[in-house]
Design a protein around this motif. Structure first.
Motif, mmCIF file in Angstrom:
data_model
loop_
_atom_site.group_PDB
_atom_site.id
_atom_site.type_symbol
_atom_site.label_atom_id
_atom_site.label_comp_id
_atom_site.label_asym_id
_atom_site.label_seq_id
_atom_site.Cartn_x
_atom_site.Cartn_y
_atom_site.Cartn_z
ATOM 1 N N GLN A 229 0.829 -1.210 0.000
ATOM 2 C CA GLN A 229 0.000 0.000 0.000
ATOM 3 C C GLN A 229 0.862 1.258 0.000
ATOM 4 O OE1 GLN A 229 -2.596 0.250 3.393
ATOM 5 N NE2 GLN A 229 -3.335 2.273 2.865
ATOM 6 N N GLU A 230 1.891 1.293 0.831
ATOM 7 C CA GLU A 230 2.688 2.513 1.001
ATOM 8 C C GLU A 230 3.736 2.711 -0.091
ATOM 9 O OE1 GLU A 230 4.347 2.426 4.934
ATOM 10 O OE2 GLU A 230 2.414 2.785 5.897
ATOM 11 N N PHE A 231 4.313 1.631 -0.598
ATOM 12 C CA PHE A 231 5.410 1.759 -1.555
ATOM 13 C C PHE A 231 5.043 2.596 -2.789
ATOM 14 C CE2 PHE A 231 7.841 0.435 -5.251
ATOM 15 C CZ PHE A 231 9.133 0.674 -4.828
ATOM 16 N N PRO A 232 3.923 2.308 -3.460
ATOM 17 C CA PRO A 232 3.619 3.091 -4.670
ATOM 18 C C PRO A 232 3.475 4.591 -4.393
ATOM 19 C CG PRO A 232 2.228 1.152 -4.552
ATOM 20 C CD PRO A 232 2.944 1.257 -3.238
ATOM 21 N N LYS A 233 2.870 4.946 -3.278
ATOM 22 C CA LYS A 233 2.697 6.362 -2.929
ATOM 23 C C LYS A 233 4.045 7.006 -2.637
ATOM 24 C CE LYS A 233 0.529 10.107 -1.377
ATOM 25 N NZ LYS A 233 1.123 11.251 -2.037
#
Length: 106
Positions: free
Chosen positions: A28-32
């Motif tokens: 969830q956090e990596f792409p952002k």
């Protein structure tokens, strides 16, 4: 060696629910964070980019990428000094992680 789940498996110690939560958070956090890194870099806001790399380092470490972690550390310092020598190598690392995360289905 490429990304893997060895460290996450060690930390979760057989708790599959915890392992899944950790992987879900990374996915969830990596792409952002990757998007934020590119946004700030395009704006020549190197200090902000360095802050994003600092966050990404933890995920890189959890994916057992020792050389990638060292690269991220070095590039973070470079950015703080307004240098981009390691940019291409770091962005290759990001692409490798992104490709790996798309293969995970838990």
């Amino acid at each position: 060696m490429g990304p893997n789940l060895k460290k996450i498996e060690e930390i979760s110690d057989g708790d599959d629910v915890f392992k899944k939560k950790m992987i879900d958070i990374i996915k969830q956090e990596f792409p952002k964070e990757k998007q934020d890194y590119y946004f700030y870099l395009e704006q020549n806001k190197y200090q902000e980019s360095a802050l994003i790399i600092h966050k990404l380092k933890h995920k890189i470490n959890l994916l057992d990428l020792e050389e990638g972690f060292k690269l991220a550390q070095d590039f973070e310092v470079e950015l703080k000094n307004n240098k981009l020598d390691l940019k291409d190598s770091f962005e290759e690392l990001l692409a490798t992680i992104e490709a790996y995360l798309t293969t995970l289905s838990l």
